[in-house]
Write a protein that holds these residues in place. Structure first.
Motif, PDB file in Angstrom:
ATOM      1  N   PHE A  40      32.253   7.985 -57.976  1.00  0.00           N
ATOM      2  CA  PHE A  40      31.294   7.441 -59.024  1.00  0.00           C
ATOM      3  C   PHE A  40      30.283   8.364 -59.176  1.00  0.00           C
ATOM      4  N   LEU A  41      29.595   8.971 -57.931  1.00  0.00           N
ATOM      5  CA  LEU A  41      28.620  10.083 -58.291  1.00  0.00           C
ATOM      6  C   LEU A  41      28.906  11.249 -58.978  1.00  0.00           C
ATOM      7  N   VAL A  42      30.224  11.881 -58.530  1.00  0.00           N
ATOM      8  CA  VAL A  42      30.721  13.061 -59.089  1.00  0.00           C
ATOM      9  C   VAL A  42      30.997  13.020 -60.572  1.00  0.00           C
ATOM     10  N   GLU A  43      31.646  11.611 -61.051  1.00  0.00           N
ATOM     11  CA  GLU A  43      32.275  11.447 -62.107  1.00  0.00           C
ATOM     12  C   GLU A  43      31.090  11.404 -63.214  1.00  0.00           C
ATOM     13  N   SER A  44      29.928  10.528 -62.633  1.00  0.00           N
ATOM     14  CA  SER A  44      28.934  10.189 -63.835  1.00  0.00           C
ATOM     15  C   SER A  44      28.109  11.414 -63.794  1.00  0.00           C
ATOM     16  N   GLY A  45      27.621  12.203 -62.611  1.00  0.00           N
ATOM     17  CA  GLY A  45      26.872  13.300 -62.599  1.00  0.00           C
ATOM     18  C   GLY A  45      27.491  14.587 -63.502  1.00  0.00           C
ATOM     19  N   MET A  46      28.825  14.769 -63.691  1.00  0.00           N
ATOM     20  CA  MET A  46      29.395  15.777 -64.313  1.00  0.00           C
ATOM     21  C   MET A  46      29.644  15.193 -65.865  1.00  0.00           C
ATOM     22  N   THR A  47      29.373  14.169 -66.180  1.00  0.00           N
ATOM     23  CA  THR A  47      29.433  13.774 -67.630  1.00  0.00           C
ATOM     24  C   THR A  47      28.235  13.310 -68.413  1.00  0.00           C
ATOM     25  N   ASP A  48      28.070  12.822 -69.453  1.00  0.00           N
ATOM     26  CA  ASP A  48      26.991  12.493 -70.189  1.00  0.00           C
ATOM     27  C   ASP A  48      26.639  11.252 -69.616  1.00  0.00           C
ATOM     28  N   SER A  49      25.084  10.986 -69.699  1.00  0.00           N
ATOM     29  CA  SER A  49      24.490   9.905 -69.162  1.00  0.00           C
ATOM     30  C   SER A  49      24.640   8.628 -69.870  1.00  0.00           C
ATOM     31  N   LYS A  50      25.191   8.722 -71.119  1.00  0.00           N
ATOM     32  CA  LYS A  50      25.565   7.466 -71.992  1.00  0.00           C
ATOM     33  C   LYS A  50      26.652   6.758 -71.712  1.00  0.00           C
ATOM     34  N   ASN A  51      27.397   7.495 -70.487  1.00  0.00           N
ATOM     35  CA  ASN A  51      28.564   6.814 -70.080  1.00  0.00           C
ATOM     36  C   ASN A  51      28.704   6.390 -68.607  1.00  0.00           C
ATOM     37  N   ALA A  52      27.252   6.664 -67.862  1.00  0.00           N
ATOM     38  CA  ALA A  52      27.242   6.293 -66.672  1.00  0.00           C
ATOM     39  C   ALA A  52      27.642   4.832 -65.932  1.00  0.00           C
ATOM     40  N   VAL A  53      27.263   3.965 -66.950  1.00  0.00           N
ATOM     41  CA  VAL A  53      27.734   2.458 -66.791  1.00  0.00           C
ATOM     42  C   VAL A  53      29.007   2.443 -66.823  1.00  0.00           C
ATOM     43  N   ASN A  54      29.555   2.930 -67.673  1.00  0.00           N
ATOM     44  CA  ASN A  54      31.156   2.813 -67.775  1.00  0.00           C
ATOM     45  C   ASN A  54      31.751   3.190 -66.738  1.00  0.00           C
ATOM     46  N   ILE A  55      31.444   4.637 -66.059  1.00  0.00           N
ATOM     47  CA  ILE A  55      32.077   5.322 -64.999  1.00  0.00           C
ATOM     48  C   ILE A  55      31.999   4.232 -63.717  1.00  0.00           C
ATOM     49  N   HIS A 207      24.996  15.286 -66.865  1.00  0.00           N
ATOM     50  CA  HIS A 207      23.783  15.032 -66.985  1.00  0.00           C
ATOM     51  C   HIS A 207      22.806  14.907 -65.785  1.00  0.00           C
ATOM     52  N   ASN A 208      23.628  15.015 -64.692  1.00  0.00           N
ATOM     53  CA  ASN A 208      22.950  15.228 -63.021  1.00  0.00           C
ATOM     54  C   ASN A 208      23.628  15.868 -62.296  1.00  0.00           C
ATOM     55  N   GLN A 209      23.504  16.942 -61.943  1.00  0.00           N
ATOM     56  CA  GLN A 209      24.068  17.900 -60.950  1.00  0.00           C
ATOM     57  C   GLN A 209      23.840  17.381 -59.670  1.00  0.00           C
ATOM     58  N   MET A 210      22.671  16.928 -59.445  1.00  0.00           N
ATOM     59  CA  MET A 210      22.284  16.311 -58.093  1.00  0.00           C
ATOM     60  C   MET A 210      23.133  15.057 -57.466  1.00  0.00           C
ATOM     61  N   TYR A 211      23.500  14.390 -58.695  1.00  0.00           N
ATOM     62  CA  TYR A 211      24.337  13.217 -58.399  1.00  0.00           C
ATOM     63  C   TYR A 211      25.711  13.727 -57.933  1.00  0.00           C
ATOM     64  N   ALA A 212      26.239  14.715 -58.728  1.00  0.00           N
ATOM     65  CA  ALA A 212      27.500  15.190 -58.344  1.00  0.00           C
ATOM     66  C   ALA A 212      27.629  15.838 -57.001  1.00  0.00           C
ATOM     67  N   THR A 213      26.499  16.583 -56.644  1.00  0.00           N
ATOM     68  CA  THR A 213      26.366  17.056 -55.550  1.00  0.00           C
ATOM     69  C   THR A 213      26.495  16.182 -54.136  1.00  0.00           C
ATOM     70  N   LEU A 214      25.672  15.079 -54.336  1.00  0.00           N
ATOM     71  CA  LEU A 214      25.377  14.139 -53.488  1.00  0.00           C
ATOM     72  C   LEU A 214      26.810  13.534 -53.307  1.00  0.00           C
ATOM     73  N   GLY A 215      27.394  13.137 -54.468  1.00  0.00           N
ATOM     74  CA  GLY A 215      28.773  12.593 -54.267  1.00  0.00           C
ATOM     75  C   GLY A 215      30.012  13.403 -53.671  1.00  0.00           C
ATOM     76  N   VAL A 216      29.829  14.836 -53.600  1.00  0.00           N
ATOM     77  CA  VAL A 216      30.791  15.646 -52.978  1.00  0.00           C
ATOM     78  C   VAL A 216      30.430  15.572 -51.640  1.00  0.00           C
TER      79      VAL A 216
END
Length: 428
Positions: A40-55, A207-216
């Motif tokens: 979830f964190l990788v996918e949402s962090g690497m995409t647009d914030s307007k789709n975070a809930v969807n992910i 929208h958030n590479q820190m989310y993506a980093t934590l996700g990895v």
């Protein structure tokens, strides 16, 4: 009698080892379950914030629906009866197997489904994704898994197989199946609005590479359970083997991250975070099939090459195939999964004996690995195309242009991940 006058309990060694094995599988399964948070964190962090809930909704759906679909039918398709070296065998519904094994296999099935989520982020109908997630966890993944993990045709050396196919923890069975399904889905759904300009791919920053980093980091941690738990035992020699599996898994991940970092640094003049993250994941996928059949040096080399391969593959998918993969899932899981399966035939080992062509093992194992890679690709691509084509003609695959621009959080779920300015924009 003990010095406290309490009777000593002499435990049966075999039973103790069995209990430890079950505990290890259960803990490993819990780690793999936690990987859903990482995805979830990788996918949402690497995409647009307007789709975070969807992910978030897709990842919750994968584990919820996947757990029920795999329990009800997927596990029975995969382990319900001995395949006898064949393609498929239905042994009836099987709900009474060991709880630890069923749980462990369930979270693997959910992982295969989640791979598709990231590739088609930002433009896919939630209903369509829900149906496909069920089909993948109930049918596509389980039947293919039985070919190797339940004595299926890939282990039948009396047939076309020159040697028994090896996929210890699922580079092909889990990751390539999910990756090839993602390839078909991303192609059929089409690219996000604005991804290509005059045929050239435009980088769409997350929208958030820190989310993506934590996700990895979470995925890296969970992978110790993913690969280590696939030993399916703990105690005696199995403890040594499980520890070794965890060690080579870590080494391959580190090597993949480093090679992707250096490769992008040399290529572009700056080290790239998203590519480094995908390099770590590619290193993990690259060792998943061979984590029980690889020396430490072999694991490092597999990860190093996997990290470079994923950078090249992401560019090829975008620039040559013109397919929009929002998070690089096709390359990380599909391509690196194929590589991780093939590498066993190059420098894999079986105990002290070499089975790869570069350590005196001959070409038989490489041939078996290549057949398996091809079989899983054909199966996942073929079934995914059939299912998605039917859905395209019925429920549809993609949201409207207006819905995509507004964001799937609001149009598909009536919710917003980051209230405030975005809320005011939508209301206006």
């Amino acid at each position: 009698m003990s010095i406290l006058n309490i009777p000593l309990i002499i435990q049966d060694t075999a039973a103790t080892e069995g209990d430890m094995g079950m505990l290890w599988m259960l803990i490993s399964g819990i780690l793999v379950f936690f990987m859903q948070a990482g995805f979830f964190l990788v996918e949402s962090g690497m995409t647009d914030s307007k789709n975070a809930v969807n992910i978030a909704m897709k990842n919750f759906l994968d584990i919820a629906v996947g757990s029920l679909a795999f329990w009800f039918i997927g596990y029975s398709l995969m382990y319900g009866g001995d395949t006898g070296g064949g393609f498929f065998h239905w042994g009836g519904f099987t709900f009474s197997q060991g709880a630890a094994d069923l749980f462990f296999q369930t979270v693997f099935a959910a992982t295969a489904a989640t791979i598709v989520s990231g590739a088609i982020a930002g433009r896919t109908k939630y209903t369509t994704y829900a149906i496909f997630s069920i089909l993948l966890t109930a049918f596509i993944y389980p039947i293919a898994g039985g070919w190797e993990w339940n004595g299926g045709w890939l282990n039948n050396t009396d047939g076309i197989m020159p040697a028994e196919f090896i996929d210890f923890a699922g580079s092909s069975i889990v990751h390539s199946v999910g990756g090839w399904a993602a390839l078909v889905a991303a192609w059929m759904v089409g690219p996000r609005i604005g991804k290509f300009l005059n045929g050239k791919p435009i980088e769409m920053h997350g929208h958030n590479q820190m989310y993506a980093t934590l996700g990895v980091f979470i995925l890296w941690l969970g992978w110790f359970g993913f690969n280590g738990g696939s030993q399916l035992a703990w105690g005696g020699d199995d403890a040594t083997a499980a520890s070794q599996v965890v060690l080579v898994t870590n080494l391959a991940a580190a090597a993949g991250a480093l090679s992707a970092l250096l490769f992008t640094w040399i290529k572009n003049g700056k080290p790239n975070l998203s590519m480094t993250l995908n390099g770590a994941l590619a290193g993990l996928v690259s060792i998943t099939a061979g984590c029980g059949n690889m020396t430490e040096g072999g694991a490092v080399l597999a990860g190093l090459l996997g990290g470079i391969l994923v950078v090249l593959s992401i560019g090829f998918v975008e620039k040559t195939l013109k397919i929009d993969d929002a998070v690089g899932a096709i390359s990380v899981h599909g391509v690196a999964g194929a590589w991780g399966t093939l590498v066993i035939g190059l420098w894999g080992v079986d105990g002290d004996a070499g089975i790869g062509i570069f350590n005196g093992g001959g070409a038989a194992q490489l041939g078996a690995q290549a057949i398996g890679v091809l079989a899983y690709a054909v199966w996942a691509i073929g079934l995914s195309f059939i299912f998605l084509f039917i859905m395209k003609k019925t429920v549809g695959l993609r949201v409207t242009e207006a819905e995509e621009i507004a964001g799937l959080d609001w149009t598909e779920h009536g919710s917003i991940a980051y209230p405030g300015k975005r809320q005011r924009e939508i209301e206006e």
